[in-house]
Design a protein around this motif. Structure first.
Motif, PDB file in Angstrom:
ATOM      1  N   PHE A 184     -27.342 -13.211   7.641  1.00 51.53           N
ATOM      2  CA  PHE A 184     -28.392 -13.358   6.908  1.00 51.53           C
ATOM      3  C   PHE A 184     -27.740 -14.702   5.668  1.00 51.53           C
ATOM      4  O   PHE A 184     -27.136 -15.121   5.463  1.00 51.53           O
ATOM      5  CB  PHE A 184     -29.334 -12.574   6.697  1.00 51.53           C
ATOM      6  N   VAL A 185     -28.739 -15.675   5.495  1.00 51.70           N
ATOM      7  CA  VAL A 185     -28.246 -16.486   4.352  1.00 51.70           C
ATOM      8  C   VAL A 185     -29.588 -15.705   3.218  1.00 51.70           C
ATOM      9  O   VAL A 185     -31.148 -15.556   3.034  1.00 51.70           O
ATOM     10  CB  VAL A 185     -28.757 -18.248   4.741  1.00 51.70           C
ATOM     11  N   VAL A 186     -29.188 -16.287   1.994  1.00 54.09           N
ATOM     12  CA  VAL A 186     -30.423 -16.793   0.841  1.00 54.09           C
ATOM     13  C   VAL A 186     -30.128 -17.846   0.383  1.00 54.09           C
ATOM     14  O   VAL A 186     -29.544 -18.126   0.174  1.00 54.09           O
ATOM     15  CB  VAL A 186     -29.858 -15.156  -0.191  1.00 54.09           C
ATOM     16  N   ALA A 187     -31.550 -18.320   0.028  1.00 51.75           N
ATOM     17  CA  ALA A 187     -31.693 -19.783  -0.763  1.00 51.75           C
ATOM     18  C   ALA A 187     -32.370 -19.403  -1.659  1.00 51.75           C
ATOM     19  O   ALA A 187     -33.523 -19.399  -2.173  1.00 51.75           O
ATOM     20  CB  ALA A 187     -32.180 -20.538   0.472  1.00 51.75           C
ATOM     21  N   SER A 188     -31.716 -19.096  -3.459  1.00 50.67           N
ATOM     22  CA  SER A 188     -31.878 -19.070  -4.748  1.00 50.67           C
ATOM     23  C   SER A 188     -32.850 -19.776  -5.434  1.00 50.67           C
ATOM     24  O   SER A 188     -32.517 -19.552  -6.478  1.00 50.67           O
ATOM     25  CB  SER A 188     -31.104 -17.997  -5.291  1.00 50.67           C
ATOM     26  N   GLY A 189     -33.629 -20.575  -4.904  1.00 53.19           N
ATOM     27  CA  GLY A 189     -34.497 -21.467  -5.347  1.00 53.19           C
ATOM     28  C   GLY A 189     -34.188 -22.658  -6.216  1.00 53.19           C
ATOM     29  O   GLY A 189     -33.119 -23.154  -5.461  1.00 53.19           O
ATOM     30  N   ASP A 190     -34.699 -23.398  -6.163  1.00 57.68           N
ATOM     31  CA  ASP A 190     -35.248 -24.679  -6.868  1.00 57.68           C
ATOM     32  C   ASP A 190     -34.898 -25.346  -5.246  1.00 57.68           C
ATOM     33  O   ASP A 190     -33.625 -26.346  -5.209  1.00 57.68           O
ATOM     34  CB  ASP A 190     -33.540 -25.305  -8.196  1.00 57.68           C
ATOM     35  N   LEU A 191     -35.179 -25.017  -4.579  1.00 60.46           N
ATOM     36  CA  LEU A 191     -35.586 -25.309  -3.391  1.00 60.46           C
ATOM     37  C   LEU A 191     -35.197 -27.216  -3.128  1.00 60.46           C
ATOM     38  O   LEU A 191     -34.759 -27.371  -2.534  1.00 60.46           O
ATOM     39  CB  LEU A 191     -35.969 -24.710  -2.243  1.00 60.46           C
ATOM     40  N   THR A 192     -35.665 -27.474  -3.804  1.00 65.63           N
ATOM     41  CA  THR A 192     -36.342 -29.261  -3.926  1.00 65.63           C
ATOM     42  C   THR A 192     -35.940 -29.505  -5.258  1.00 65.63           C
ATOM     43  O   THR A 192     -36.293 -28.554  -6.196  1.00 65.63           O
ATOM     44  CB  THR A 192     -37.676 -29.191  -3.319  1.00 65.63           C
ATOM     45  N   ASN A 193     -36.268 -30.533  -5.018  1.00 60.71           N
ATOM     46  CA  ASN A 193     -35.985 -31.536  -6.964  1.00 60.71           C
ATOM     47  C   ASN A 193     -36.773 -31.521  -6.839  1.00 60.71           C
ATOM     48  O   ASN A 193     -37.545 -31.561  -8.990  1.00 60.71           O
ATOM     49  CB  ASN A 193     -35.364 -32.689  -6.844  1.00 60.71           C
ATOM     50  N   ARG A 194     -38.661 -32.043  -6.608  1.00 59.48           N
ATOM     51  CA  ARG A 194     -39.037 -32.650  -7.140  1.00 59.48           C
ATOM     52  C   ARG A 194     -40.838 -31.384  -6.399  1.00 59.48           C
ATOM     53  O   ARG A 194     -41.656 -31.593  -7.452  1.00 59.48           O
ATOM     54  CB  ARG A 194     -39.479 -33.490  -7.038  1.00 59.48           C
ATOM     55  N   GLY A 195     -40.903 -30.991  -6.065  1.00 59.49           N
ATOM     56  CA  GLY A 195     -41.863 -29.137  -5.202  1.00 59.49           C
ATOM     57  C   GLY A 195     -42.868 -29.990  -4.810  1.00 59.49           C
ATOM     58  O   GLY A 195     -44.065 -29.410  -4.480  1.00 59.49           O
ATOM     59  N   ASP A 196     -42.998 -31.207  -4.209  1.00 61.16           N
ATOM     60  CA  ASP A 196     -43.302 -31.624  -3.176  1.00 61.16           C
ATOM     61  C   ASP A 196     -43.580 -31.269  -2.347  1.00 61.16           C
ATOM     62  O   ASP A 196     -43.042 -30.971  -1.575  1.00 61.16           O
ATOM     63  CB  ASP A 196     -44.091 -32.980  -3.501  1.00 61.16           C
ATOM     64  N   ALA A 197     -44.765 -31.118  -1.162  1.00 63.76           N
ATOM     65  CA  ALA A 197     -44.923 -30.662  -0.087  1.00 63.76           C
ATOM     66  C   ALA A 197     -44.506 -31.710   0.864  1.00 63.76           C
ATOM     67  O   ALA A 197     -43.916 -31.103   1.967  1.00 63.76           O
ATOM     68  CB  ALA A 197     -46.470 -30.793   0.404  1.00 63.76           C
ATOM     69  N   GLU A 198     -44.414 -32.623   0.902  1.00 61.70           N
ATOM     70  CA  GLU A 198     -43.256 -33.594   1.996  1.00 61.70           C
ATOM     71  C   GLU A 198     -41.432 -33.447   1.518  1.00 61.70           C
ATOM     72  O   GLU A 198     -40.849 -32.766   2.431  1.00 61.70           O
ATOM     73  CB  GLU A 198     -43.412 -35.223   1.385  1.00 61.70           C
ATOM     74  N   SER A 199     -41.214 -33.056   0.469  1.00 62.83           N
ATOM     75  CA  SER A 199     -39.439 -32.294  -0.181  1.00 62.83           C
ATOM     76  C   SER A 199     -39.536 -30.799   0.513  1.00 62.83           C
ATOM     77  O   SER A 199     -38.445 -30.716   1.442  1.00 62.83           O
ATOM     78  CB  SER A 199     -39.616 -32.637  -1.610  1.00 62.83           C
ATOM     79  N   PHE A 200     -40.754 -30.161   0.530  1.00 62.22           N
ATOM     80  CA  PHE A 200     -40.503 -28.777   1.669  1.00 62.22           C
ATOM     81  C   PHE A 200     -40.151 -28.915   2.495  1.00 62.22           C
ATOM     82  O   PHE A 200     -39.411 -28.219   3.036  1.00 62.22           O
ATOM     83  CB  PHE A 200     -41.931 -27.722   0.883  1.00 62.22           C
ATOM     84  N   GLN A 201     -41.217 -30.022   3.839  1.00 63.66           N
ATOM     85  CA  GLN A 201     -41.153 -29.896   5.016  1.00 63.66           C
ATOM     86  C   GLN A 201     -39.561 -31.090   5.522  1.00 63.66           C
ATOM     87  O   GLN A 201     -38.929 -30.639   6.334  1.00 63.66           O
ATOM     88  CB  GLN A 201     -42.064 -31.789   5.187  1.00 63.66           C
ATOM     89  N   ALA A 202     -38.755 -31.660   4.323  1.00 61.25           N
ATOM     90  CA  ALA A 202     -37.473 -32.330   4.723  1.00 61.25           C
ATOM     91  C   ALA A 202     -37.187 -30.949   4.582  1.00 61.25           C
ATOM     92  O   ALA A 202     -35.749 -30.882   5.349  1.00 61.25           O
ATOM     93  CB  ALA A 202     -37.714 -33.471   3.734  1.00 61.25           C
ATOM     94  N   LEU A 203     -36.767 -30.696   4.162  1.00 52.82           N
ATOM     95  CA  LEU A 203     -36.011 -29.034   3.514  1.00 52.82           C
ATOM     96  C   LEU A 203     -36.306 -28.223   4.904  1.00 52.82           C
ATOM     97  O   LEU A 203     -35.435 -27.871   5.863  1.00 52.82           O
ATOM     98  CB  LEU A 203     -36.348 -27.815   2.966  1.00 52.82           C
ATOM     99  N   LYS A 204     -37.221 -28.462   5.414  1.00 52.02           N
ATOM    100  CA  LYS A 204     -37.601 -27.497   7.076  1.00 52.02           C
ATOM    101  C   LYS A 204     -37.305 -28.197   7.682  1.00 52.02           C
ATOM    102  O   LYS A 204     -36.653 -26.935   8.602  1.00 52.02           O
ATOM    103  CB  LYS A 204     -39.151 -27.152   7.106  1.00 52.02           C
ATOM    104  N   SER A 205     -37.399 -29.198   7.800  1.00 52.83           N
ATOM    105  CA  SER A 205     -36.352 -30.107   9.360  1.00 52.83           C
ATOM    106  C   SER A 205     -35.323 -29.937   8.745  1.00 52.83           C
ATOM    107  O   SER A 205     -34.372 -29.484  10.230  1.00 52.83           O
ATOM    108  CB  SER A 205     -36.996 -31.588   9.134  1.00 52.83           C
ATOM    109  N   VAL A 206     -34.678 -29.579   7.733  1.00 55.79           N
ATOM    110  CA  VAL A 206     -32.805 -29.661   7.709  1.00 55.79           C
ATOM    111  C   VAL A 206     -32.614 -27.955   8.274  1.00 55.79           C
ATOM    112  O   VAL A 206     -31.678 -27.968   9.179  1.00 55.79           O
ATOM    113  CB  VAL A 206     -32.343 -29.848   6.690  1.00 55.79           C
TER     114      VAL A 206
END
Length: 283
Positions: free
Chosen positions: A49-71
């Protein structure tokens, strides 16, 4: 034969909003994450498994999270996500989980993967740099620590516990002192083999009440720990490979090449005032 479970620890991914010029994003974090995911694919034995322990995005907006999800979609492994101070709960729920209700709720959860009990806390407090654990999470944590008593436990929290007197001089660096004390009391004797955190942007391991607290540098920038009078950010990226054994936890850091060129400087007094101002506004 001793059982071994290998995992990857990522933190402070700081993925940005596509097409948006962000002056507080100091490196191409999407390209860095893509490089690291390629490296993870070569690791043997294959991580569980992989742990991603926060500050997943720089601004916290939905579009950034969508970009993270895609990668992250290219990664064929379970991923355990925690939220950090740069994230927002609403942005994560809308952009990453496609959730449209209870958008202010903290994101905490637990699961068992390959013989390891993973317990994830939400140390983010909306409007603050520093961390805290809300009462409802402590009540939940007390219950969940009683489960899977025979399994080694890893706690994931973006903010690490407060170590020594750092909270007095830099309250933005950790979980606040009173919550740190509660956490220490709760995990005593509970087969917790490690705590995985980020936030401070350098690799650090502390044995805290007998439990290793592993902090990763992350995938955005590094703190220059040789400079004490300011927060000096330099080029620097790493991730970690962890192994849970019957005998305990091993973590190896994997640094990527860096010239350690300066990216920015933050006066400590500015950070202290900013944290205090955010806290006052959130009350």
């Amino acid at each position: 034969m001793e059982r071994e479970t290998t995992f990857i620890h990522l933190t402070d991914l700081h993925i940005g909003r596509p097409g948006h010029d962000d002056p507080h994003l100091f490196s191409d974090t999407t390209a860095t994450l893509e490089t690291i995911l390629g490296m993870i694919a070569t690791i043997e034995p294959r991580p569980s498994f992989v742990v991603a322990s926060g500050d997943l995005t720089n601004r916290g907006d939905a579009e950034s999270f969508q970009a993270l999800k895609s990668v992250m979609a290219r990664l064929d492994l379970p991923v355990v996500y925690a939220l950090g101070n740069h994230d927002t709960r609403e942005g994560f729920y809308r952009g990453f989980l496609d959730r449209a209700e209870d958008l202010d709720a903290p994101y905490f959860h637990d699961q068992v993967i390959d013989g390891v009990h993973l317990i994830t806390l939400d140390s983010s407090i909306p409007g603050q740099i520093g961390g805290a654990i809300e009462p409802e999470q402590f009540a939940w944590l007390e219950r969940v620590l009683e489960t899977h008593a025979d399994l080694p436990k890893l706690i994931v929290s973006h903010h690490p516990p407060e170590i020594g007197d750092e909270g007095e001089f830099a309250p933005w660096r950790s979980i606040r002192g009173e919550d740190t004390a509660k956490l220490a009391a709760l995990i005593k004797g509970r087969n917790v083999v490690g705590i995985l955190s980020g936030h401070i942007h350098y690799d650090r391991v502390t044995v805290w009440h007998g439990v290793p607290v592993v902090i990763g540098m992350g995938q955005h920038a590094a703190t220059d720990i040789l400079v004490k009078d300011v927060l000096r950010m330099v080029n620097g990226v790493s991730f970690a490979i962890g192994t849970v054994r019957d005998s305990g936890l091993t973590v190896s850091f994997v640094p990527l090449p860096s010239d350690r060129a300066e990216l920015n400087r933050y006066p400590l007094d500015m950070l202290r005032k900013l944290n205090e101002g955010m806290a006052a506004a959130a009350e």
